[in-house]
Structure formats: structure tokens, C-alpha cells
Design an enzyme around this catalytic site. Sequence first.
Site, short mmCIF file in Angstrom:
data_model
loop_
_atom_site.label_atom_id
_atom_site.label_comp_id
_atom_site.label_asym_id
_atom_site.label_seq_id
_atom_site.Cartn_x
_atom_site.Cartn_y
_atom_site.Cartn_z
CE LYS A 67 4.20 -35.55 -25.63
NZ LYS A 67 3.58 -35.64 -24.32
CG ASP A 103 0.19 -36.55 -23.14
OD1 ASP A 103 0.45 -37.76 -23.00
OD2 ASP A 103 0.96 -35.75 -23.72
CB ALA A 129 1.40 -21.99 -18.78
N GLY A 131 3.38 -27.46 -22.68
CA GLY A 131 2.62 -28.38 -23.51
C GLY A 131 1.77 -29.34 -22.70
CG ASN A 152 3.69 -20.69 -16.22
OD1 ASN A 152 4.21 -21.76 -15.88
ND2 ASN A 152 4.11 -20.01 -17.26
P1 NDP Z 1 7.36 -27.50 -21.06
O1 NDP Z 1 8.82 -27.29 -21.23
O2 NDP Z 1 6.45 -27.30 -22.23
O3 NDP Z 1 6.81 -26.53 -19.88
C1 NDP Z 1 7.55 -26.32 -18.76
C2 NDP Z 1 6.73 -25.55 -17.71
O4 NDP Z 1 7.49 -25.59 -16.50
C3 NDP Z 1 6.50 -24.07 -18.02
O5 NDP Z 1 5.23 -23.69 -17.55
C4 NDP Z 1 7.61 -23.38 -17.22
O6 NDP Z 1 7.31 -22.06 -16.84
C5 NDP Z 1 7.66 -24.26 -16.01
N1 NDP Z 1 8.95 -24.17 -15.31
C6 NDP Z 1 10.16 -24.58 -15.76
N2 NDP Z 1 11.11 -24.36 -14.84
C7 NDP Z 1 10.49 -23.79 -13.76
C8 NDP Z 1 10.94 -23.32 -12.49
N3 NDP Z 1 12.22 -23.41 -12.12
N4 NDP Z 1 10.02 -22.84 -11.63
C9 NDP Z 1 8.70 -22.76 -11.99
N5 NDP Z 1 8.22 -23.18 -13.19
C10 NDP Z 1 9.12 -23.69 -14.06
O7 NDP Z 1 7.23 -28.97 -20.46
P2 NDP Z 1 6.01 -30.01 -20.68
O8 NDP Z 1 4.75 -29.25 -20.44
O9 NDP Z 1 6.15 -30.74 -21.96
O10 NDP Z 1 6.27 -31.09 -19.51
C11 NDP Z 1 6.05 -30.76 -18.14
C12 NDP Z 1 6.22 -32.02 -17.28
O11 NDP Z 1 5.21 -32.97 -17.56
C13 NDP Z 1 7.55 -32.75 -17.50
O12 NDP Z 1 8.04 -33.17 -16.24
C14 NDP Z 1 7.15 -33.96 -18.33
O13 NDP Z 1 8.04 -35.04 -18.15
C15 NDP Z 1 5.78 -34.26 -17.73
N6 NDP Z 1 4.90 -35.04 -18.61
C16 NDP Z 1 4.43 -36.25 -18.16
C17 NDP Z 1 3.58 -37.02 -18.92
C18 NDP Z 1 3.09 -38.32 -18.37
O14 NDP Z 1 2.52 -39.11 -19.15
N7 NDP Z 1 3.24 -38.58 -17.07
C19 NDP Z 1 3.15 -36.60 -20.27
C20 NDP Z 1 3.67 -35.29 -20.65
C21 NDP Z 1 4.52 -34.57 -19.85
P3 NDP Z 1 7.59 -20.79 -17.81
O15 NDP Z 1 6.40 -20.70 -18.72
O16 NDP Z 1 7.70 -19.65 -16.88
O17 NDP Z 1 8.87 -21.08 -18.56
#
Ligand code: NDP
Length: 272
Positions: A67, A103, A129, A131, A152
Site C-alpha cells: 500500500k 480503508d 499504529a 498502516g 501502541n
Molecule cells: P502493520 O504491520 O502495519 O501494523 C501492525 C501493528 O500491530 C503495529 O502497531 C504493531 O505494533 C502492532 N503489533 C504487532 N504485534 C503486536 C503484539 N504482539 N502486541 C501488540 N501490538 C502488536 O499492520 P496493518 O496496520 O497493515 O494491519 C493491521 C490489521 O488490520 C491486520 O490484521 C490487517 O489484516 C487488518 N486490516 C483489515 C482491513 C479490512 O478491510 N478489514 C484493511 C486493512 C488492514 P508496533 O508498532 O509496536 O510494532
Amino acid sequence: MAAPHFVVVGNPVGHSLSPVIHAHFAREAGIALEYTTLLAPLEAFERVTRGFFAAGGRGANITLPFKVEALALANLASARARLAGAANVLTAKGAILEADNTDGAGLVSDLRRNLGIALSGARIAMIGAGGAARGAIAPLLACNPSVLVVVNRTPDRARTLANRFASLGNIEGRALDALAQDRFDVIVNATSTSTKGTPLELPAECLAPGALAYDMAYGPAARAFVDKAKAQGARASDGLGMLVEQAAEAFWLWHGIRPATQSILALLREGA
Ligand code: NDP
């Protein structure tokens, strides 16, 4: 004449529900189109996507992990794509490629229309925090919540996001454990924990009476989060409605028709 061609580009992409959703919208609207998946090698998003448009492709949905690259590829971008720093829609306008991000609008439509949540005046927490969180912040703030608290695991990322969007509404960035120190009407899980199979547990203290706990993940991946939140007395939903609503917004951009979303949402839920 061949029907206009649309794709969803991702890696992996075979699991994507977008072809089913867009085919359903097109049938209901009486529009002929072809909508397929397009797998791009991780290092070749630009080549594959440019190739699709050079061959006459009209529009592409973009999914993980491309994206951010999609926004960079475009000649023009909507304000909401620029604010999100990412695009999930690319549209060919002659020789120009336009980027958009639907989104966040999809999330807001699902919360308001499908789930009947009043966002104006609500206390909203967004966990994550990445995408998806970044794309949702401006559309959520546009609904005038009393506060949007981004929490976050890496607190600095939450604070950076809060600073970036501070001019759009009342937003704060905090550490994940700050969730337990406040009560929220709507809690959006925008982390990747459910998709990774390590579902997040909400502290019971953060749930205001009648609160909605919403996981952007959907299907079996979101089940543990949703079940646990319900057991704590909250309303709960996965993000399937967000997926359908962001597709409806893209359909509107491409075809100028706003599709009804209830029947495809019900069909997908039956199949889940
Ligand atoms: P990213 O990889 O960009 O972000 C992941 C986030 O999750 C970060 O804030 C990260 O924190 C946090 N995280 C990861 N592991 C842990 C953990 N064990 N404990 C706490 N926090 C954690 O992912 P996206 O933002 O792209 O996607 C997030 C979700 O949204 C996914 O499940 C995706 O499938 C869903 N989604 C759904 C859509 C829909 O249309 N329904 C559209 C887009 C996304 P840190 O910064 O500390 O690493």
C-alpha cells in the site's frame, strides 16, 4: 469489446475476497467487468502493476504489503491517501494513475451504518499504529469523537501519529498499557495480533458500558478477540464489514454507483 479489467494486487493474494465482492456488486449494478487477483513478487510491485495498466487495466485494489509503494507509484493522490501515507486503490485516468485510500471510510461506514454506532461524542481507542491505523485516523476524527486515543506497543509510534493528526481533532498517543487507565465506547484493534494468531486481550477496565470492541482482522483469525470481548460484556465485531465497505467505496470511485452492501456481507458471513 472486452469487459474492463480490475485486479487486486498483493502478496499473498490468492485468499482475497475482493474478486467475489466486486463481482457481486457488478452483477447487482448490471455492469460487465472482469476482476481478478494479481500476485506481485515482493520486489516487483511496480513492474507488475505498471504492466497491468499498460495492458489496458482500469483499476487496482492494493493489499499487503504494497500500500505504501502504491501511493509512491501514482501521479496524483487524494487527500485521504496522502494523510494515510498509503493507497489501496489505483485508477487509470488516461496516462495518469490516481491513488486513493478507502480503508478508513470503510471502517467508519461499517461502524456507523452496519453496526449502528454513534461516533460523534464517543470516546474511541485505536490499538496499533501501523498502516491500517494511520488510514483510519482522519476519517474517525471527521466524525467528531470526544477523543481518539491511539495506543501502541511501541509508544513513540502512537505519539508520532497523534502529533501528525493533531490539527484534525482531539487525539492522544499513549503506551499500550494506558488502555486500562481509561474507559472507551469504541475500541478498534488495528494491530496484526489476530492475523498472527496471538490475539490481544483487552483489559476489562477499558470497556465503558455498552462498548464495542472491533477487530480489523476478520473471519476465523478474529474469532478469539471477538469471543473474549463478548465474554467481558462488550459488543464485538470483526472487520469483514470494513472489507466490504472499503470495496463499495472503491466501486463508487470506479463506476459512479454506490452498491448496497448488506447482501454480500450476509453471504460472506454465511460462508465464514
Ligand atoms: P502493520 O504491520 O502495519 O501494523 C501492525 C501493528 O500491530 C503495529 O502497531 C504493531 O505494533 C502492532 N503489533 C504487532 N504485534 C503486536 C503484539 N504482539 N502486541 C501488540 N501490538 C502488536 O499492520 P496493518 O496496520 O497493515 O494491519 C493491521 C490489521 O488490520 C491486520 O490484521 C490487517 O489484516 C487488518 N486490516 C483489515 C482491513 C479490512 O478491510 N478489514 C484493511 C486493512 C488492514 P508496533 O508498532 O509496536 O510494532
